[in-house]
Design a protein around this motif. Structure first.
Motif, PDB file in Angstrom:
ATOM      1  N   ASP A 192     -11.583   2.804   0.483  1.00 32.76           N
ATOM      2  CA  ASP A 192     -12.856   1.752   1.114  1.00 32.76           C
ATOM      3  C   ASP A 192     -12.623   0.256   0.158  1.00 32.76           C
ATOM      4  OD1 ASP A 192     -13.871   3.541   2.643  1.00 32.76           O
ATOM      5  OD2 ASP A 192     -15.558   4.116   1.402  1.00 32.76           O
ATOM      6  N   GLU A 193     -12.232   0.238  -0.950  1.00 28.03           N
ATOM      7  CA  GLU A 193     -11.903  -0.892  -1.792  1.00 28.03           C
ATOM      8  C   GLU A 193     -10.802  -1.702  -1.110  1.00 28.03           C
ATOM      9  OE1 GLU A 193     -11.917  -0.588  -5.928  1.00 28.03           O
ATOM     10  OE2 GLU A 193     -13.992   0.508  -5.911  1.00 28.03           O
ATOM     11  N   ALA A 219      -1.633   2.828   6.105  1.00 27.62           N
ATOM     12  CA  ALA A 219      -2.305   4.010   5.840  1.00 27.62           C
ATOM     13  C   ALA A 219      -2.980   4.174   4.609  1.00 27.62           C
ATOM     14  CB  ALA A 219      -1.646   5.404   6.085  1.00 27.62           C
ATOM     15  N   LEU A 220      -4.383   4.121   4.719  1.00 29.53           N
ATOM     16  CA  LEU A 220      -5.166   3.984   3.366  1.00 29.53           C
ATOM     17  C   LEU A 220      -5.666   5.297   2.842  1.00 29.53           C
ATOM     18  CD1 LEU A 220      -7.093   0.542   4.204  1.00 29.53           C
ATOM     19  CD2 LEU A 220      -4.812   0.967   3.006  1.00 29.53           C
ATOM     20  N   PRO A 221      -5.867   5.627   1.604  1.00 23.21           N
ATOM     21  CA  PRO A 221      -6.607   6.672   1.023  1.00 23.21           C
ATOM     22  C   PRO A 221      -7.849   7.315   1.742  1.00 23.21           C
ATOM     23  CG  PRO A 221      -5.577   5.523  -0.643  1.00 23.21           C
ATOM     24  CD  PRO A 221      -5.711   4.599   0.549  1.00 23.21           C
ATOM     25  N   ASN A 222      -8.490   6.222   2.194  1.00 24.55           N
ATOM     26  CA  ASN A 222      -9.832   6.871   2.781  1.00 24.55           C
ATOM     27  C   ASN A 222      -9.829   7.375   4.062  1.00 24.55           C
ATOM     28  OD1 ASN A 222      -9.296   4.463   3.799  1.00 24.55           O
ATOM     29  ND2 ASN A 222     -11.246   3.517   3.795  1.00 24.55           N
ATOM     30  N   ASN A 223      -8.628   8.024   4.567  1.00 24.52           N
ATOM     31  CA  ASN A 223      -8.151   8.575   5.824  1.00 24.52           C
ATOM     32  C   ASN A 223      -8.404   7.613   6.926  1.00 24.52           C
ATOM     33  OD1 ASN A 223      -7.024  10.980   6.981  1.00 24.52           O
ATOM     34  ND2 ASN A 223      -9.277  11.169   7.931  1.00 24.52           N
ATOM     35  N   THR A 224      -7.745   6.453   6.729  1.00 23.90           N
ATOM     36  CA  THR A 224      -7.943   5.282   7.641  1.00 23.90           C
ATOM     37  C   THR A 224      -6.535   4.901   8.002  1.00 23.90           C
ATOM     38  OG1 THR A 224     -10.044   4.647   6.999  1.00 23.90           O
ATOM     39  CG2 THR A 224      -8.604   2.910   8.176  1.00 23.90           C
ATOM     40  N   ILE A 225      -6.286   4.577   9.244  1.00 19.02           N
ATOM     41  CA  ILE A 225      -4.970   3.832   9.662  1.00 19.02           C
ATOM     42  C   ILE A 225      -5.259   2.425  10.348  1.00 19.02           C
ATOM     43  CG2 ILE A 225      -3.005   3.972  11.357  1.00 19.02           C
ATOM     44  CD1 ILE A 225      -2.959   7.254  10.933  1.00 19.02           C
ATOM     45  N   ILE A 226      -4.991   1.579   9.611  1.00 17.83           N
ATOM     46  CA  ILE A 226      -5.087   0.169  10.218  1.00 17.83           C
ATOM     47  C   ILE A 226      -4.109  -0.368  11.194  1.00 17.83           C
ATOM     48  CG2 ILE A 226      -5.151  -2.378   9.704  1.00 17.83           C
ATOM     49  CD1 ILE A 226      -6.961  -1.355   7.274  1.00 17.83           C
ATOM     50  N   VAL A 227      -4.129  -0.689  12.192  1.00 17.52           N
ATOM     51  CA  VAL A 227      -3.122  -1.042  13.330  1.00 17.52           C
ATOM     52  C   VAL A 227      -3.328  -2.603  13.508  1.00 17.52           C
ATOM     53  CG1 VAL A 227      -1.790  -0.595  15.433  1.00 17.52           C
ATOM     54  CG2 VAL A 227      -2.558   1.223  14.021  1.00 17.52           C
ATOM     55  N   THR A 228      -2.502  -3.300  13.444  1.00 18.07           N
ATOM     56  CA  THR A 228      -2.660  -4.686  13.873  1.00 18.07           C
ATOM     57  C   THR A 228      -2.506  -5.012  15.276  1.00 18.07           C
ATOM     58  OG1 THR A 228      -0.220  -5.509  13.603  1.00 18.07           O
ATOM     59  CG2 THR A 228      -1.997  -5.632  11.589  1.00 18.07           C
ATOM     60  N   ASP A 229      -3.155  -6.040  15.936  1.00 17.49           N
ATOM     61  CA  ASP A 229      -3.242  -6.433  17.303  1.00 17.49           C
ATOM     62  C   ASP A 229      -1.698  -6.877  17.532  1.00 17.49           C
ATOM     63  OD1 ASP A 229      -5.554  -6.127  17.222  1.00 17.49           O
ATOM     64  OD2 ASP A 229      -6.116  -8.240  17.705  1.00 17.49           O
ATOM     65  N   GLU A 230      -0.973  -7.550  16.617  1.00 19.94           N
ATOM     66  CA  GLU A 230       0.535  -7.841  17.042  1.00 19.94           C
ATOM     67  C   GLU A 230       1.372  -6.664  17.138  1.00 19.94           C
ATOM     68  OE1 GLU A 230      -1.621 -11.104  14.654  1.00 19.94           O
ATOM     69  OE2 GLU A 230      -1.547  -8.816  14.474  1.00 19.94           O
ATOM     70  N   LEU A 231       1.105  -5.322  16.458  1.00 15.74           N
ATOM     71  CA  LEU A 231       2.027  -4.359  16.568  1.00 15.74           C
ATOM     72  C   LEU A 231       1.760  -3.824  17.857  1.00 15.74           C
ATOM     73  CD1 LEU A 231       2.781  -1.485  14.120  1.00 15.74           C
ATOM     74  CD2 LEU A 231       1.926  -0.926  16.389  1.00 15.74           C
ATOM     75  N   VAL A 232       0.483  -3.639  18.365  1.00 13.59           N
ATOM     76  CA  VAL A 232       0.165  -3.316  19.550  1.00 13.59           C
ATOM     77  C   VAL A 232       0.954  -4.122  20.668  1.00 13.59           C
ATOM     78  CG1 VAL A 232      -1.642  -2.750  21.533  1.00 13.59           C
ATOM     79  CG2 VAL A 232      -2.043  -2.149  19.138  1.00 13.59           C
ATOM     80  N   GLU A 233       0.886  -5.367  20.720  1.00 12.81           N
ATOM     81  CA  GLU A 233       1.257  -6.328  21.439  1.00 12.81           C
ATOM     82  C   GLU A 233       3.021  -6.362  21.793  1.00 12.81           C
ATOM     83  OE1 GLU A 233      -0.114  -9.827  20.257  1.00 12.81           O
ATOM     84  OE2 GLU A 233      -1.987  -9.648  20.938  1.00 12.81           O
ATOM     85  N   LEU A 234       3.583  -5.997  20.530  1.00 16.06           N
ATOM     86  CA  LEU A 234       5.018  -5.895  20.529  1.00 16.06           C
ATOM     87  C   LEU A 234       5.603  -4.486  21.216  1.00 16.06           C
ATOM     88  CD1 LEU A 234       7.619  -7.041  19.246  1.00 16.06           C
ATOM     89  CD2 LEU A 234       7.224  -5.650  16.926  1.00 16.06           C
ATOM     90  N   ALA A 278      -5.777  -3.295  -5.132  1.00 12.23           N
ATOM     91  CA  ALA A 278      -4.712  -4.198  -5.064  1.00 12.23           C
ATOM     92  C   ALA A 278      -3.315  -3.725  -4.967  1.00 12.23           C
ATOM     93  CB  ALA A 278      -5.295  -5.586  -6.139  1.00 12.23           C
ATOM     94  N   ALA A 279      -3.189  -2.933  -5.994  1.00 12.29           N
ATOM     95  CA  ALA A 279      -1.864  -2.196  -6.218  1.00 12.29           C
ATOM     96  C   ALA A 279      -1.324  -1.418  -5.140  1.00 12.29           C
ATOM     97  CB  ALA A 279      -1.898  -1.342  -7.217  1.00 12.29           C
ATOM     98  N   MET A 280      -2.243  -0.745  -4.409  1.00  8.47           N
ATOM     99  CA  MET A 280      -1.866   0.001  -3.145  1.00  8.47           C
ATOM    100  C   MET A 280      -1.342  -0.749  -2.199  1.00  8.47           C
ATOM    101  SD  MET A 280      -4.555   3.310  -3.141  1.00  8.47           S
ATOM    102  CE  MET A 280      -6.151   2.208  -2.989  1.00  8.47           C
ATOM    103  N   LEU A 281      -2.115  -2.028  -1.757  1.00 12.72           N
ATOM    104  CA  LEU A 281      -1.582  -2.921  -0.960  1.00 12.72           C
ATOM    105  C   LEU A 281      -0.332  -3.743  -1.114  1.00 12.72           C
ATOM    106  CD1 LEU A 281      -5.101  -4.095   0.254  1.00 12.72           C
ATOM    107  CD2 LEU A 281      -3.783  -2.730   1.517  1.00 12.72           C
ATOM    108  N   SER A 282      -0.288  -4.246  -2.476  1.00 13.98           N
ATOM    109  CA  SER A 282       0.835  -5.104  -2.852  1.00 13.98           C
ATOM    110  C   SER A 282       2.169  -4.389  -2.806  1.00 13.98           C
ATOM    111  CB  SER A 282       0.427  -5.845  -3.951  1.00 13.98           C
ATOM    112  OG  SER A 282       0.115  -4.882  -5.101  1.00 13.98           O
TER     113      SER A 282
END
Length: 364
Positions: free
Chosen positions: A141-142, A195-210, A263-267
């Motif tokens: 979540d963080e 893919a984040l540890p809170n069981n979430t997959i974030i997909v960007t609009d740009e990826l869908v458009e590609l 922050a470490a997980m994202l970077s």
């Protein structure tokens, strides 16, 4: 009292050093004489002494109970009966041994390499699987909040399109372990998925458009599902923090330590091993569900072309800046090229070839 030696003596009252001479009184006591005519006399017991070891060009010294100090001009004399003398003498000899110095350097280098290569990743893997679900949700979540605040904006995709992708994901990819699929406009990410540890997959609009088809999007979702199943983002974040802790232990500089695990997980980038594992998971899953894996290869190829286009534009900008900058900036660009050699991600070409090889094996 025929046994004596010249020393430097600090009396513990003033900081001025005195030329002095110490004498052996008996096996328990020494006598210090100093002053213009050595008229000042003090006696000290060996039991009240603290030996300070020699190092390099420094000679041994004795700290005394009254804040006085004796500094020797050479090694400790034979008649000096301090109990720890033999132990310290052995240590000093070893410290000056070229063979031991070389061995120590080799050992430290090998230990550091082993720690980075196997120790930290193994510990990160173990810790990642020991964390309870509520801890993973909190960290995820963080990380999600951090991502939404600094790198993405609300999605501009039509709600119907989002729901269609989610439905196909549940039917063909989730396999009873569905994640929350969240769409965001990738302002700072571009065409990407995480893919984040809170069981979430974030997909960007740009990826869908590609993507040119739903199957290509499903291939990406299968890849991210593999990251979730293996807890790769958490492992990579823990490894990144482990590297930072090792850096601090060596240098004592904590200025570059990540402020938080999210922050470490994202970077941190996924390692080559993690990317290959997620790719293989996606290929096997697509094959089981009757989705042609060539869709995944096609998307990787298009994604690579998009990255090359962005990089060419960036290189052009950097080239224009380099003409205006000093030699220091030019040196920095050289270092950037050197660091690219150590890039941990598998090259897109390698990943595409992996898909083609998998496809050939399944047709045999």
């Amino acid at each position: 009292m025929t046994q004596s030696v010249q020393v430097i003596f600090y009396d513990g009252v003033v900081s001025k050093p005195h030329q002095a001479q110490i004498f052996s009184v008996d096996e328990q006591t020494i006598q210090v004489r100093y002053g213009d005519h050595q008229q000042v006399v003090k006696q000290y017991r060996y039991a009240d002494m603290q030996l300070i070891g020699a190092l390099g060009q420094l000679k041994p010294a004795i700290e005394l109970h009254d804040d006085a100090r004796i500094e020797f001009l050479d090694d400790l004399p034979e008649w000096f009966h301090l109990e720890s003398k033999k132990v310290y003498s052995s240590i000093w000899k070893l410290e000056r041994s070229p063979t031991l110095i070389i061995f120590s350097v080799v050992f430290v280098v090998f230990f550091g390499f082993a720690l980075v290569k196997w120790g930290i990743p193994t510990a990160s893997h173990y810790i990642a699987y020991q964390l309870p679900e509520n801890s993973m949700e909190r960290l995820g979540d963080e990380a999600e909040n951090y991502l939404n605040k600094y790198y993405t904006e609300p999605s501009q995709l039509a709600k119907g399109q989002q729901e269609q992708i989610r439905k196909q994901y549940i039917e063909k990819i989730a396999e009873g372990r569905p994640a929350r699929v969240l769409f965001r406009k990738g302002t700072g990410l571009g065409a990407n998925a995480l893919a984040l540890p809170n069981n979430t997959i974030i997909v960007t609009d740009e990826l869908v458009e590609l993507a040119h088809s739903d199957q290509e999007i499903l291939g990406v979702l299968a890849h991210e599902q593999g990251h979730l199943i293996e807890r790769h983002s958490l492992q990579q974040g823990l490894s990144s923090l482990g590297m930072s802790a090792l850096y601090i232990a060596i240098t004592g500089d904590s200025s570059d330590l990540f402020s938080s695990l999210p922050a470490a997980m994202l970077s941190a980038k996924y390692s080559r091993k993690f990317e290959q594992q997620a790719d293989l998971y996606a290929l096997k899953l697509m094959d089981r569900k009757g989705i042609e894996v060539t869709h995944f290869a096609n998307f990787l190829q298009r994604l690579n072309e998009e990255y090359e286009k962005e990089n060419s534009e960036t290189d052009k900008e950097n080239s224009e800046k380099a003409q205006k900058n000093t030699d220091e900036s030019k040196e920095g660009s050289k270092l950037d090229r050197i660091f690219e050699v150590f890039e941990s991600h598998p090259a897109i070409d390698e990943r595409i070839q992996m898909v083609r090889d998998f496809e050939k094996q399944q047709k045999k």
